[in-house]
Design a protein around this motif. Sequence first.
Motif, short mmCIF file in Angstrom:
data_model
loop_
_atom_site.label_atom_id
_atom_site.label_comp_id
_atom_site.label_asym_id
_atom_site.label_seq_id
_atom_site.Cartn_x
_atom_site.Cartn_y
_atom_site.Cartn_z
N GLY A 89 -4.95 2.30 -4.51
CA GLY A 89 -4.98 0.88 -4.46
C GLY A 89 -6.38 0.31 -4.44
O GLY A 89 -7.16 0.95 -4.06
N GLY B 154 -4.29 -7.23 -4.85
CA GLY B 154 -4.15 -5.82 -4.79
C GLY B 154 -3.43 -5.29 -6.12
O GLY B 154 -2.59 -5.82 -6.54
N TYR C 290 2.65 1.34 -11.99
CA TYR C 290 1.47 0.38 -11.61
C TYR C 290 2.09 -0.94 -11.18
O TYR C 290 3.19 -1.27 -11.65
CB TYR C 290 0.88 0.10 -13.28
N LYS D 16 -2.47 -1.57 -7.76
CA LYS D 16 -1.83 -0.20 -7.22
C LYS D 16 -1.24 0.77 -8.35
O LYS D 16 -0.72 0.17 -9.21
CB LYS D 16 -0.59 -0.47 -5.92
N GLY E 188 0.79 -1.09 -0.08
CA GLY E 188 -0.13 0.07 0.14
C GLY E 188 0.78 1.23 0.02
O GLY E 188 0.71 2.10 -0.80
#
Length: 553
Positions: free
Chosen positions: A262, A216, A301, A218, A59
């Motif tokens: 995210g 996830g 990315y 991001k 994150g």
Amino acid sequence: MDSIIERDSMQYDVVIVGAGVAGLSAAIRLKQLAAAHNREISVCVLEKGSEVGAHILAGAVFDPIALNELIPNWRELGAPLTRSVTSDEVWFLTTEKKWKMPLTPPSFQNEGNYIISLGVLCRWLAEQAEGLGVEIYAGFAAAEILYHADGSVKGVATGNMGVGKDGQPTAHFQAGMELHAQQTLFAEGARGSLSKQIIQQFALDRDSQPQTYGLGIKEIWEIPAEHAQAGLAIHAIGYPLDMNTYGGAFVYHLDNNQVALGFVVGLDYQNPYLSPFEEFQRFKLHPAIRPMLENGRRIAYGARALVEGGLQSLPKLSFAGGVLIGDCAGFLNVPRIKGSHTAMKSAMLAAEAVFAVLAQHDGELPEQNSTASSYQMRFENSWLYQELHEVRNVRPAFKWGLLPAMAYTALEQYVLKGRGFWTFKHHCTDSGSLKKAAECRPIEYPKPDGKITFDRLSSVFLANVSHEENQPVHLQLHNPRLAIDVNFTEYASPETRYCPAGVYEIVQENGEPRLQINAANCVHCKTCDIKDPTGNITWVCPEGGGGANYAEM
């Protein structure tokens, strides 16, 4: 081929697979203990990325509790923790509206935490480790587990370099190296390829619930100065996901007019037409998000699986010859969306257990159960166990749907705080959660506009992905026919949607569908190894140094 090729070997006291926060923390702690006891131990860390931090993605709002224990003077030493969280907000999103929660739940209160790049922190930790005498080898992937005759782990071997697509050595062939150790620590992160084998080999998950994961995704953006609020951490739930799909989003405001966006989708989702990547694009179009990004620029990315099973899904942590640490075991605190401090603490506990055993058995192979009992005991008596125990029921509660789960989570966080005598079970495996395509409605996603939303190929370009082209495909199908007979026919080829890098594609060949694997696009997220409905896809290590290079993600 490996069985007929002679490999050189090196002997260490401890070999650590993976130079993330867990692997590096274990290495540092081992050297600290050795210095405190006036002993010499040799520690080697292998990292499959081209450099330390290249494959690190988080994150990340970072809780420094474990770093305070590991390196108390980290501020004086220049650790890259500079942007503290100044305020928290939690949003509930509908299709058009944003509702800001009047109270920030305890799990999202980040006073004293920092918004960081975990990859940059890992590079700093690597410097501290090398300063203590740890040997770190980046660009060398641990590809094989080595065993003693009695079945205990002897160490690992790095992958051969210069093997062609046909599996035969090329003119650039170099044999892998064997690294032997008294103890081998696996710190590969979520769904580590060797950790997966270790868990199966020693049946470490026999008494635990099935592990569950999330994906996830991001991006880093540079945004107009008038929208930047350095230090603000936003978490969002609701839109665009439906009420029965676990997931959420975050927006972390960094310095220099940058934000980290995210999106996480639980991989136990049911609709095979769902695309986590496209859901993320829809999130960015929400009226509460889009104005922040307009006239901005996307600069990075990445994507990575994260482990969500919690305490009840932890496997046994030790085996004959080594231990599991960090996210390859599953120490993530799901409600907090934080796993770095827990990974570090697990690594420190393991290092203390391993050092104690090495100290008792100088020059001999240690008794394996002594490491196991020591590590487990240290874990169960630590704040890490208490932290995971308090939140163990939050993630499985979402099998009831979003609103009931939110109500139960509030009960846990404000009243029970883990004191209930019950422990919920996860409802199924991620691979077994998909419904047949005929039972579900296709999802129509908007076409990318190239300004706020993008396609996967342009996104992979920003991940700086690189693989040696002439090498065997590292995404292996156990039975290629299942990709068509089952995945395509019954599930509408979900791998073409759950992969965030465009690796999987259905093409027509002589009038028949065929699954094409574009392995060069792979960002090593491991989603396909987790989510495939027949368990037909296995991710194995490509040549060391391949994959993404996330720089400051």
